[in-house]
Each structure stands twice: as structure tokens, then as C-alpha cells.
Motif scaffolding. Sequence first.
Motif, PDB file in Angstrom:
ATOM      1  N   SER A  37       0.662  -1.241   0.008  1.00 54.45           N
ATOM      2  CA  SER A  37      -0.158  -0.171   0.044  1.00 54.45           C
ATOM      3  C   SER A  37       0.882   1.422   0.147  1.00 54.45           C
ATOM      4  CB  SER A  37      -0.877   0.035   1.172  1.00 54.45           C
ATOM      5  OG  SER A  37      -0.241   0.009   2.289  1.00 54.45           O
ATOM      6  N   SER A  40       3.965   3.089  -5.258  1.00 56.75           N
ATOM      7  CA  SER A  40       3.508   3.916  -6.104  1.00 56.75           C
ATOM      8  C   SER A  40       2.041   3.479  -6.531  1.00 56.75           C
ATOM      9  CB  SER A  40       4.191   3.812  -7.580  1.00 56.75           C
ATOM     10  OG  SER A  40       3.495   4.011  -8.581  1.00 56.75           O
ATOM     11  N   ALA A  85       5.978  -6.093   6.592  1.00 55.21           N
ATOM     12  CA  ALA A  85       6.553  -7.255   6.320  1.00 55.21           C
ATOM     13  C   ALA A  85       7.886  -7.244   7.245  1.00 55.21           C
ATOM     14  CB  ALA A  85       6.901  -7.376   4.866  1.00 55.21           C
ATOM     15  N   LEU A 111       1.350 -11.759   6.542  1.00 57.44           N
ATOM     16  CA  LEU A 111       0.883 -11.122   5.295  1.00 57.44           C
ATOM     17  C   LEU A 111       0.333 -12.128   4.506  1.00 57.44           C
ATOM     18  CD1 LEU A 111       2.944  -8.562   3.251  1.00 57.44           C
ATOM     19  CD2 LEU A 111       1.089  -9.844   2.384  1.00 57.44           C
ATOM     20  N   ALA A 126       0.067  -5.374  -4.948  1.00 54.94           N
ATOM     21  CA  ALA A 126       1.015  -3.924  -5.467  1.00 54.94           C
ATOM     22  C   ALA A 126       2.259  -3.941  -4.793  1.00 54.94           C
ATOM     23  CB  ALA A 126       0.288  -2.694  -4.944  1.00 54.94           C
ATOM     24  N   THR A 127       2.515  -5.174  -4.311  1.00 56.30           N
ATOM     25  CA  THR A 127       3.988  -5.237  -3.463  1.00 56.30           C
ATOM     26  C   THR A 127       4.684  -5.531  -4.940  1.00 56.30           C
ATOM     27  OG1 THR A 127       3.621  -7.853  -3.760  1.00 56.30           O
ATOM     28  CG2 THR A 127       3.524  -6.657  -1.827  1.00 56.30           C
ATOM     29  N   VAL A 128       6.126  -5.255  -4.675  1.00 49.35           N
ATOM     30  CA  VAL A 128       7.203  -5.501  -5.680  1.00 49.35           C
ATOM     31  C   VAL A 128       7.787  -6.848  -5.757  1.00 49.35           C
ATOM     32  CG1 VAL A 128       8.836  -4.271  -4.821  1.00 49.35           C
ATOM     33  CG2 VAL A 128       9.077  -4.268  -7.174  1.00 49.35           C
ATOM     34  N   ASN A 150       1.331  -6.817  -9.442  1.00 48.20           N
ATOM     35  CA  ASN A 150       2.610  -7.595  -9.051  1.00 48.20           C
ATOM     36  C   ASN A 150       2.824  -8.695 -10.159  1.00 48.20           C
ATOM     37  OD1 ASN A 150       3.832 -10.172  -7.617  1.00 48.20           O
ATOM     38  ND2 ASN A 150       4.801  -8.293  -7.283  1.00 48.20           N
ATOM     39  N   GLU A 152       5.407  -9.854 -11.333  1.00 42.01           N
ATOM     40  CA  GLU A 152       6.187 -10.986 -11.213  1.00 42.01           C
ATOM     41  C   GLU A 152       5.717 -12.234 -10.785  1.00 42.01           C
ATOM     42  OE1 GLU A 152       6.420  -7.613 -10.006  1.00 42.01           O
ATOM     43  OE2 GLU A 152       8.374  -7.053 -10.071  1.00 42.01           O
ATOM     44  N   ASN A 232      11.145   2.169  -8.035  1.00 41.43           N
ATOM     45  CA  ASN A 232      12.248   2.230  -8.650  1.00 41.43           C
ATOM     46  C   ASN A 232      12.654   0.759  -9.408  1.00 41.43           C
ATOM     47  OD1 ASN A 232      13.086   4.600  -7.564  1.00 41.43           O
ATOM     48  ND2 ASN A 232      14.394   3.822  -5.821  1.00 41.43           N
ATOM     49  N   ILE A 234      10.729  -1.205 -10.914  1.00 40.82           N
ATOM     50  CA  ILE A 234      10.268  -1.223 -12.471  1.00 40.82           C
ATOM     51  C   ILE A 234      10.696  -0.350 -13.215  1.00 40.82           C
ATOM     52  CG2 ILE A 234       7.904   0.051 -11.720  1.00 40.82           C
ATOM     53  CD1 ILE A 234       6.531  -1.511 -13.580  1.00 40.82           C
TER      54      ILE A 234
HETATM   55  P1  NDP Z   1       6.844   0.376  -5.383  1.00 41.87           P
HETATM   56  O1  NDP Z   1       8.444   0.105  -5.042  1.00 41.87           O
HETATM   57  O2  NDP Z   1       6.583   1.906  -5.446  1.00 41.87           O
HETATM   58  O3  NDP Z   1       6.258  -0.051  -4.310  1.00 41.87           O
HETATM   59  C1  NDP Z   1       6.377  -1.573  -3.798  1.00 41.87           C
HETATM   60  C2  NDP Z   1       5.552  -1.661  -2.451  1.00 41.87           C
HETATM   61  O4  NDP Z   1       5.828  -2.957  -2.181  1.00 41.87           O
HETATM   62  C3  NDP Z   1       5.662  -0.615  -1.265  1.00 41.87           C
HETATM   63  O5  NDP Z   1       4.477  -0.604  -0.613  1.00 41.87           O
HETATM   64  C4  NDP Z   1       6.648  -1.495  -0.645  1.00 41.87           C
HETATM   65  O6  NDP Z   1       6.554  -1.548   0.699  1.00 41.87           O
HETATM   66  C5  NDP Z   1       5.912  -3.038  -0.740  1.00 41.87           C
HETATM   67  N1  NDP Z   1       7.002  -4.140  -0.460  1.00 41.87           N
HETATM   68  C6  NDP Z   1       8.291  -4.160  -0.806  1.00 41.87           C
HETATM   69  N2  NDP Z   1       8.858  -5.339  -0.396  1.00 41.87           N
HETATM   70  C7  NDP Z   1       7.836  -6.109   0.278  1.00 41.87           C
HETATM   71  C8  NDP Z   1       7.724  -7.134   0.812  1.00 41.87           C
HETATM   72  N3  NDP Z   1       8.835  -8.112   1.029  1.00 41.87           N
HETATM   73  N4  NDP Z   1       6.212  -7.599   1.728  1.00 41.87           N
HETATM   74  C9  NDP Z   1       5.687  -6.676   1.455  1.00 41.87           C
HETATM   75  N5  NDP Z   1       5.499  -5.541   0.808  1.00 41.87           N
HETATM   76  C10 NDP Z   1       6.708  -5.372   0.181  1.00 41.87           C
HETATM   77  O7  NDP Z   1       6.399  -0.381  -6.510  1.00 41.87           O
HETATM   78  P2  NDP Z   1       5.458  -0.126  -7.615  1.00 41.87           P
HETATM   79  O8  NDP Z   1       4.217   0.567  -6.825  1.00 41.87           O
HETATM   80  O9  NDP Z   1       5.897   1.067  -8.803  1.00 41.87           O
HETATM   81  O10 NDP Z   1       5.216  -1.447  -8.214  1.00 41.87           O
HETATM   82  C11 NDP Z   1       4.485  -2.469  -7.419  1.00 41.87           C
HETATM   83  C12 NDP Z   1       4.049  -3.852  -8.484  1.00 41.87           C
HETATM   84  O11 NDP Z   1       3.251  -3.201  -9.407  1.00 41.87           O
HETATM   85  C13 NDP Z   1       5.399  -4.101  -9.239  1.00 41.87           C
HETATM   86  O12 NDP Z   1       5.181  -5.456  -9.600  1.00 41.87           O
HETATM   87  C14 NDP Z   1       5.326  -3.430 -10.772  1.00 41.87           C
HETATM   88  O13 NDP Z   1       6.059  -4.138 -11.650  1.00 41.87           O
HETATM   89  C15 NDP Z   1       3.800  -3.366 -10.685  1.00 41.87           C
HETATM   90  N6  NDP Z   1       3.287  -2.234 -11.706  1.00 41.87           N
HETATM   91  C16 NDP Z   1       3.732  -0.937 -11.274  1.00 41.87           C
HETATM   92  C17 NDP Z   1       3.403  -0.008 -12.112  1.00 41.87           C
HETATM   93  C18 NDP Z   1       3.493   1.665 -11.596  1.00 41.87           C
HETATM   94  O14 NDP Z   1       3.053   2.482 -12.181  1.00 41.87           O
HETATM   95  N7  NDP Z   1       4.218   1.725 -10.534  1.00 41.87           N
HETATM   96  C19 NDP Z   1       2.655  -0.327 -13.610  1.00 41.87           C
HETATM   97  C20 NDP Z   1       2.349  -1.324 -13.767  1.00 41.87           C
HETATM   98  C21 NDP Z   1       2.704  -2.552 -12.925  1.00 41.87           C
HETATM   99  P3  NDP Z   1       7.629  -0.375   1.530  1.00 41.87           P
HETATM  100  O15 NDP Z   1       7.851   0.779   0.628  1.00 41.87           O
HETATM  101  O16 NDP Z   1       6.974   0.001   2.461  1.00 41.87           O
HETATM  102  O17 NDP Z   1       8.996  -0.996   1.867  1.00 41.87           O
END
Ligand code: NDP
Length: 417
Positions: A37, A40, A85, A111, A126-128, A150, A152, A232, A234
Motif C-alpha cells: 500500500s 506507487s 513485512a 501477510l 501492489a508489492t514488488v 505484481n 512478477e 524504482n 520497475i
Molecule cells: P513500489 O516500489 O513503489 O512499491 C512497492 C510496494 O511493495 C511498497 O509498498 C513496498 O513497501 C512493498 N514491499 C516491498 N517489499 C515487500 C515485501 N517483501 N513484502 C511486502 N511488501 C513489500 O513499486 P510499484 O508500486 O511501482 O510497483 C508495484 C508492482 O506493480 C510491481 O510488481 C510493478 O511491476 C507493478 N506495476 C507498477 C506500475 C507503476 O506504475 N508503478 C505499473 C504497472 C505495474 P515499503 O515501501 O513500505 O517498503
Amino acid sequence: MRQKKVFYVLLQSENCEKIQRLTYVTPSTKNIAIIGSTGSIGTQTLDIVAENPQRLRVSVLAAGSNVDRLIEQAVQHRPALAVIADESKYARLREALRPLGIQTAAGAPALADAMERDDFSTVVTATVGYSGLEPTIRAIRSGKDIALANKETLVVAGELIKRLLSTSESSIYPVDSEHSAIYQCLVGEDPATVDRLIITASGGPFRTLDAGQLQRVTVADALRHPNWNMGNKITIDSATMLNKAFEIIEARWLFDIPADRIEAVVHPQSIVHSMVQFCDGAVKAQLGLPDMHLPIRYALGDATRADAPERRLSVADYATLTFERPDTRRFPCLSFAYRALAEGGTTACTINAANEVAVARFLAGQLRFLDIYNVIEATLAATPFVAAPGYDDYVATNAEARRIATGIAAEMSAALS
Ligand code: NDP
Ligand code: MG
């Protein structure tokens, strides 16, 4: 069976008018969980929740380690549960949210367990990276719908996810803009008439650089995406074009279409989000400004349309929309899509793991941009291949490929200094 799952909502949506009338007459609140959450996609999802408090309610918020932002979000949206996490941040989360009566938990297993709660029906993934896999599997097993960002998850274990969907009530609604575009193009169409999927790619920040210039790019250069503001990881995947390879794999599993009928085309303006060509030669496209709110909103509405406050596309502002073939010599990561889909098994899982290691190293300034490809290639050569993997094989392959990639990347870093 898979086709039924994927196209289920498309068939429902054929009668858009009826669905919209139903939605209007009986507005019901959908409870959702958002994993990731604080990122991005996660924060843009919460924008949409905030706009539609009568339609959307958050039951679970989960993040990686940004505990302050998670607390802020929980204070605003009052989920039943907030999960971090990173266990080292738990005490702070618990102390901040206890007075509000919000349950808290920490760690990856908590989780994943949260995905089985019965107080929500849809999970926004929306995790990466690989971290999305287990929670998504648990959510599908407990019948939740998935608004899937996600990618991946489908890259690592698309075949397994497809099998699970065939015996679950869950449906997947793509959030990735290209796949949302394809989904929108398919509404009302007979899946048997689809000839090919054409996935657009911006080409990233290095589209016009030659091989020599690519040797010298920096982290800051790679993070400067021309059209999209994303996390970062993606953003780097977009610069190497591995993101487009992942999207081809994602499309293969989402739309059940073979790799030789999925192509990528470079479209630097990022206005045409993707296209579908049909058996009669017709091409349908979905256009819009590069803004993820639209595909997120569409996925959360179970592939129906809702009013949106964002700035709209005015086509007259775009005198020229251009398309060109991608250059796989300068961007060899794109070819991993076809190799992964031809080999099947754990190949894509290995590519993903090696890439996560390489991108983290690159972002830390310890690996050259072009070595991201080299780490993946060398890791593929050294990681045992499993032809018909189950969940445990993906877990083991991910761990082993990371171990191997870490060693390879360290050697490349040492050679640099
Ligand atoms: P961000 O890096 O902005 O956000 C990632 C989120 O995942 C953060 O909330 C982060 O938490 C959380 N996170 C990271 N590691 C873990 C973990 N081990 N367990 C639980 N939560 C975790 O990524 P994006 O939002 O850009 O991308 C998210 C997904 O969406 C990716 O798979 C990406 O490929 C896909 N996507 C993104 C797009 C975009 O426009 N951004 C477009 C299309 C697809 P914290 O920051 O608190 O560490
Ligand atoms: Mg995309």
C-alpha cells in the motif's frame, strides 16, 4: 477452464448498460486488501478508495518497511488489520495503531495469512517482485479476486497460478496498463477471433542511446523514466526493457495466448496502451494519458467504467503517435520473454530472481547497467532447471538463483573496482 476464468467478466461486461444500471441501483461496498500500500500503485489505489468511500473500503493494508507511511494510511483509512513485512518495525506499528483498535501483524507469513481473512473480497497486489507470489496464491486459494499489479507473480509461476484459478472462484483483473488495455479491447469480442496482442513499450529513458552510450549510463539516468512515475525496480526494468519481457509473459498467462502471437512495439508517447488484432485484420487499441488511476479503477470496478477526476486525453494535443520495432541487440533483455516461454518450467523464475539481485546491485551503484543482462544470462546457465515445477520448486529455484546471482554480481562488481 482457464479461458472461462479470464473471460468471465468480459462476457458479463458485454452488457455494459445492464451492469452499470445494477451498480447504480444497488451500490454495494467492496472490501479490499492492498498489499504494497505504501508504493506507487498502492498509494494510487488509496486515492481511488478515498474518492469512493461508499463503494470501496479497505480491510487490510500491508507494506514492506515504510512504517510511517503505513501508519498514516491506517489512520486515514481505518483498516481492520495493518501488516508490516519488516518485523523490526512492528513495535512502532503496534503502538501507533493500538489506540485506534486496528489489529497489527508483522512478517511475510502474517501477510500471507491475512489473505485468508473473510472481511474482504479483492486483493490489490501492489508489492514488488517475488514477495507477491505467496500472498497471491493464498488469496486465490481462499477465493479472493485479484487486481494484479505484481506482474512478477505471473512471471515466476504463471502456470501454477493458471492451475489454481481453474479450481477457484477467483478472477484476475489486470492493473498493468498494457494488460488493462488488452482486457478493454477484448470486451464484447469472441476470444477465438483474437489473432495477436500488440503490447506497447515506451522504450524507456535509453531508447535512442547507442551501445557505447549505454555503457556509461548512471543510476540517476536510469531512474528518469520519460512518461511514467513508478517504483524504482520497475523503472529500472523499463530501462532494460525486461519489464516488457515480463509483460509478454504476463499476457501469455492472463489471456491464454501463445508467445508467437504476442509482440512488443515501441511507442514513445505512451498514449496507446496496447492493441489487439483480430482475425479479420481489425486492430483495437485503448488510449489514454499515462496515468495508472484508470487501470486501477477499472480493475477495482471488476472491469466496468466509473467517472474519473483525472485530466483527460485530448487527441488533438498529439499531432504524432509513432511506433517502431524494438531493438533486441541494444535491449537484449526483451528476448528473455520468448526464451522463458519456450523453455517453460523454472526459467522465468530464475530470470526474475537474477534480475531482482542485479537491479538491487545496480541501484546501490555496484553494478553497471549492461551487467544486469549479463547477471541474468550467467545465472540462467548455472541454476538447475525444473521442467514441471510445483510451488516448492519455485521457492527453491528462487533461493538458488538469488544465491548464484549474488555471487556472479559480486564478481562483476569486483572487476569494476
Ligand atoms: P513500489 O516500489 O513503489 O512499491 C512497492 C510496494 O511493495 C511498497 O509498498 C513496498 O513497501 C512493498 N514491499 C516491498 N517489499 C515487500 C515485501 N517483501 N513484502 C511486502 N511488501 C513489500 O513499486 P510499484 O508500486 O511501482 O510497483 C508495484 C508492482 O506493480 C510491481 O510488481 C510493478 O511491476 C507493478 N506495476 C507498477 C506500475 C507503476 O506504475 N508503478 C505499473 C504497472 C505495474 P515499503 O515501501 O513500505 O517498503
Ligand atoms: Mg506496464
